[in-house]
Design a protein around this motif. Structure first.
Motif, PDB file in Angstrom:
ATOM      1  N   ALA A 108       0.820  -1.208   0.000  1.00 47.40           N
ATOM      2  CA  ALA A 108       0.000   0.000   0.000  1.00 47.40           C
ATOM      3  C   ALA A 108       0.855   1.260   0.000  1.00 47.40           C
ATOM      4  CB  ALA A 108      -0.931  -0.004   1.204  1.00 47.40           C
ATOM      5  N   SER A 109       2.007   1.220   0.618  1.00 47.38           N
ATOM      6  CA  SER A 109       2.855   2.414   0.657  1.00 47.38           C
ATOM      7  C   SER A 109       3.434   2.735  -0.715  1.00 47.38           C
ATOM      8  CB  SER A 109       3.975   2.240   1.677  1.00 47.38           C
ATOM      9  OG  SER A 109       4.856   1.221   1.256  1.00 47.38           O
ATOM     10  N   GLY A 110       3.535   1.753  -1.586  1.00 49.12           N
ATOM     11  CA  GLY A 110       4.079   1.971  -2.919  1.00 49.12           C
ATOM     12  C   GLY A 110       3.042   2.397  -3.944  1.00 49.12           C
ATOM     13  N   VAL A 111       1.785   2.440  -3.565  1.00 44.75           N
ATOM     14  CA  VAL A 111       0.721   2.788  -4.513  1.00 44.75           C
ATOM     15  C   VAL A 111       0.606   4.304  -4.611  1.00 44.75           C
ATOM     16  CG1 VAL A 111      -1.770   2.687  -4.936  1.00 44.75           C
ATOM     17  CG2 VAL A 111      -0.567   0.679  -4.078  1.00 44.75           C
ATOM     18  N   THR A 112       0.611   4.789  -5.837  1.00 45.49           N
ATOM     19  CA  THR A 112       0.388   6.225  -6.062  1.00 45.49           C
ATOM     20  C   THR A 112      -0.837   6.378  -6.956  1.00 45.49           C
ATOM     21  OG1 THR A 112       1.836   6.215  -7.986  1.00 45.49           O
ATOM     22  CG2 THR A 112       2.835   6.782  -5.863  1.00 45.49           C
ATOM     23  N   THR A 113      -1.581   7.424  -6.733  1.00 41.99           N
ATOM     24  CA  THR A 113      -2.777   7.686  -7.530  1.00 41.99           C
ATOM     25  C   THR A 113      -2.690   9.077  -8.119  1.00 41.99           C
ATOM     26  OG1 THR A 113      -3.979   8.548  -5.646  1.00 41.99           O
ATOM     27  CG2 THR A 113      -4.230   6.211  -6.106  1.00 41.99           C
ATOM     28  N   SER A 114      -3.307   9.229  -9.262  1.00 43.86           N
ATOM     29  CA  SER A 114      -3.380  10.564  -9.854  1.00 43.86           C
ATOM     30  C   SER A 114      -4.621  11.255  -9.302  1.00 43.86           C
ATOM     31  CB  SER A 114      -3.439  10.466 -11.370  1.00 43.86           C
ATOM     32  OG  SER A 114      -4.631   9.842 -11.773  1.00 43.86           O
ATOM     33  N   PRO A 115      -4.590  12.574  -9.209  1.00 49.25           N
ATOM     34  CA  PRO A 115      -5.726  13.301  -8.627  1.00 49.25           C
ATOM     35  C   PRO A 115      -7.032  13.125  -9.403  1.00 49.25           C
ATOM     36  CG  PRO A 115      -3.814  14.737  -8.864  1.00 49.25           C
ATOM     37  CD  PRO A 115      -3.482  13.446  -9.526  1.00 49.25           C
ATOM     38  N   ASP A 116      -6.953  12.918 -10.715  1.00 51.83           N
ATOM     39  CA  ASP A 116      -8.178  12.797 -11.509  1.00 51.83           C
ATOM     40  C   ASP A 116      -8.483  11.355 -11.895  1.00 51.83           C
ATOM     41  OD1 ASP A 116      -6.047  12.580 -13.211  1.00 51.83           O
ATOM     42  OD2 ASP A 116      -7.001  13.682 -14.846  1.00 51.83           O
ATOM     43  N   ALA A 117      -7.948  10.384 -11.173  1.00 51.83           N
ATOM     44  CA  ALA A 117      -8.181   8.973 -11.503  1.00 51.83           C
ATOM     45  C   ALA A 117      -9.656   8.615 -11.395  1.00 51.83           C
ATOM     46  CB  ALA A 117      -7.350   8.078 -10.598  1.00 51.83           C
ATOM     47  N   TYR A 118     -10.316   9.095 -10.349  1.00 49.23           N
ATOM     48  CA  TYR A 118     -11.736   8.775 -10.173  1.00 49.23           C
ATOM     49  C   TYR A 118     -12.548   9.353 -11.317  1.00 49.23           C
ATOM     50  CZ  TYR A 118     -16.452   8.810  -8.326  1.00 49.23           C
ATOM     51  OH  TYR A 118     -17.795   8.649  -8.173  1.00 49.23           O
ATOM     52  N   ARG A 119     -12.260  10.567 -11.715  1.00 45.22           N
ATOM     53  CA  ARG A 119     -12.998  11.212 -12.805  1.00 45.22           C
ATOM     54  C   ARG A 119     -12.819  10.443 -14.109  1.00 45.22           C
ATOM     55  NH1 ARG A 119     -10.622  16.404 -13.630  1.00 45.22           N
ATOM     56  NH2 ARG A 119     -10.933  16.540 -11.398  1.00 45.22           N
ATOM     57  N   GLN A 120     -11.607   9.976 -14.362  1.00 46.48           N
ATOM     58  CA  GLN A 120     -11.348   9.215 -15.588  1.00 46.48           C
ATOM     59  C   GLN A 120     -12.110   7.887 -15.584  1.00 46.48           C
ATOM     60  OE1 GLN A 120      -7.134   8.765 -15.701  1.00 46.48           O
ATOM     61  NE2 GLN A 120      -6.748  10.832 -16.464  1.00 46.48           N
ATOM     62  N   VAL A 121     -12.060   7.195 -14.480  1.00 48.53           N
ATOM     63  CA  VAL A 121     -12.754   5.906 -14.395  1.00 48.53           C
ATOM     64  C   VAL A 121     -14.255   6.107 -14.508  1.00 48.53           C
ATOM     65  CG1 VAL A 121     -13.260   3.973 -12.859  1.00 48.53           C
ATOM     66  CG2 VAL A 121     -10.922   4.788 -13.100  1.00 48.53           C
ATOM     67  N   ARG A 122     -14.779   7.145 -13.857  1.00 47.59           N
ATOM     68  CA  ARG A 122     -16.220   7.417 -13.916  1.00 47.59           C
ATOM     69  C   ARG A 122     -16.660   7.757 -15.335  1.00 47.59           C
ATOM     70  NH1 ARG A 122     -18.227  12.356 -10.638  1.00 47.59           N
ATOM     71  NH2 ARG A 122     -17.678  13.353 -12.560  1.00 47.59           N
ATOM     72  N   SER A 123     -15.873   8.560 -16.045  1.00 44.60           N
ATOM     73  CA  SER A 123     -16.258   8.906 -17.415  1.00 44.60           C
ATOM     74  C   SER A 123     -16.201   7.681 -18.322  1.00 44.60           C
ATOM     75  CB  SER A 123     -15.377  10.026 -17.962  1.00 44.60           C
ATOM     76  OG  SER A 123     -14.060   9.576 -18.156  1.00 44.60           O
ATOM     77  N   ARG A 124     -15.212   6.798 -18.109  1.00 47.48           N
ATOM     78  CA  ARG A 124     -15.150   5.549 -18.878  1.00 47.48           C
ATOM     79  C   ARG A 124     -16.371   4.685 -18.615  1.00 47.48           C
ATOM     80  NH1 ARG A 124     -10.258   2.668 -17.219  1.00 47.48           N
ATOM     81  NH2 ARG A 124      -9.424   4.713 -16.788  1.00 47.48           N
ATOM     82  N   TRP A 125     -16.750   4.586 -17.336  1.00 50.11           N
ATOM     83  CA  TRP A 125     -17.915   3.784 -16.961  1.00 50.11           C
ATOM     84  C   TRP A 125     -19.188   4.359 -17.589  1.00 50.11           C
ATOM     85  CZ3 TRP A 125     -22.426   4.807 -14.289  1.00 50.11           C
ATOM     86  CH2 TRP A 125     -23.177   3.685 -13.960  1.00 50.11           C
ATOM     87  N   ARG A 126     -19.329   5.683 -17.568  1.00 45.94           N
ATOM     88  CA  ARG A 126     -20.524   6.308 -18.165  1.00 45.94           C
ATOM     89  C   ARG A 126     -20.591   6.053 -19.666  1.00 45.94           C
ATOM     90  NH1 ARG A 126     -21.237  12.179 -15.213  1.00 45.94           N
ATOM     91  NH2 ARG A 126     -22.137  11.358 -13.303  1.00 45.94           N
ATOM     92  N   ARG A 127     -19.450   6.138 -20.333  1.00 45.03           N
ATOM     93  CA  ARG A 127     -19.428   5.851 -21.774  1.00 45.03           C
ATOM     94  C   ARG A 127     -19.869   4.422 -22.051  1.00 45.03           C
ATOM     95  NH1 ARG A 127     -14.814   8.770 -22.121  1.00 45.03           N
ATOM     96  NH2 ARG A 127     -13.507   6.927 -21.849  1.00 45.03           N
ATOM     97  N   LYS A 128     -19.357   3.457 -21.276  1.00 43.20           N
ATOM     98  CA  LYS A 128     -19.745   2.063 -21.455  1.00 43.20           C
ATOM     99  C   LYS A 128     -21.236   1.868 -21.173  1.00 43.20           C
ATOM    100  CE  LYS A 128     -15.314  -0.107 -20.484  1.00 43.20           C
ATOM    101  NZ  LYS A 128     -14.579  -1.012 -19.604  1.00 43.20           N
ATOM    102  N   GLU A 129     -21.736   2.530 -20.142  1.00 40.70           N
ATOM    103  CA  GLU A 129     -23.160   2.409 -19.797  1.00 40.70           C
ATOM    104  C   GLU A 129     -24.037   2.986 -20.905  1.00 40.70           C
ATOM    105  OE1 GLU A 129     -26.444   1.349 -17.514  1.00 40.70           O
ATOM    106  OE2 GLU A 129     -24.351   0.755 -17.383  1.00 40.70           O
TER     107      GLU A 129
END
Length: 82
Positions: free
Chosen positions: A17-38
């Motif tokens: 877990a200490s080695g995991v880094t996230t980008s600030p807009d990761a949630y927004r990107q995943v959500r937009s991908r999910w909406r497109r698929k839906e």
């Protein structure tokens, strides 16, 4: 009371877990991908439903068009005689 196996597992998970880094807009990107698929899924379902209705109507109209005027395709009453 925790066992040594649980402690080692917890230690390993903390290290990972200490080695995991996230980008600030990761949630927004995943959500937009999910909406497109839906949206795509809903469009495909609507297109398939429309195709089924159109095919059913086409078959029904074809069957009615080929019928003789005195032949009752939709409703056949065995007690009705001419």
């Amino acid at each position: 009371m925790t066992t040594s196996g649980e402690q080692r597992l917890e230690e390993a998970l903390r290290t990972v877990a200490s080695g995991v880094t996230t980008s600030p807009d990761a949630y927004r990107q995943v959500r937009s991908r999910w909406r497109r698929k839906e949206r795509r899924r809903r469009l495909i379902v609507a297109a398939l439903a429309t195709a089924v209705v159109l095919a059913t109507n086409g078959i029904a109209l074809w069957a009615l068009n080929d019928a003789r005027p005195d032949q009752h395709i939709i409703f056949t009453d065995p007690t009705h005689t001419r």
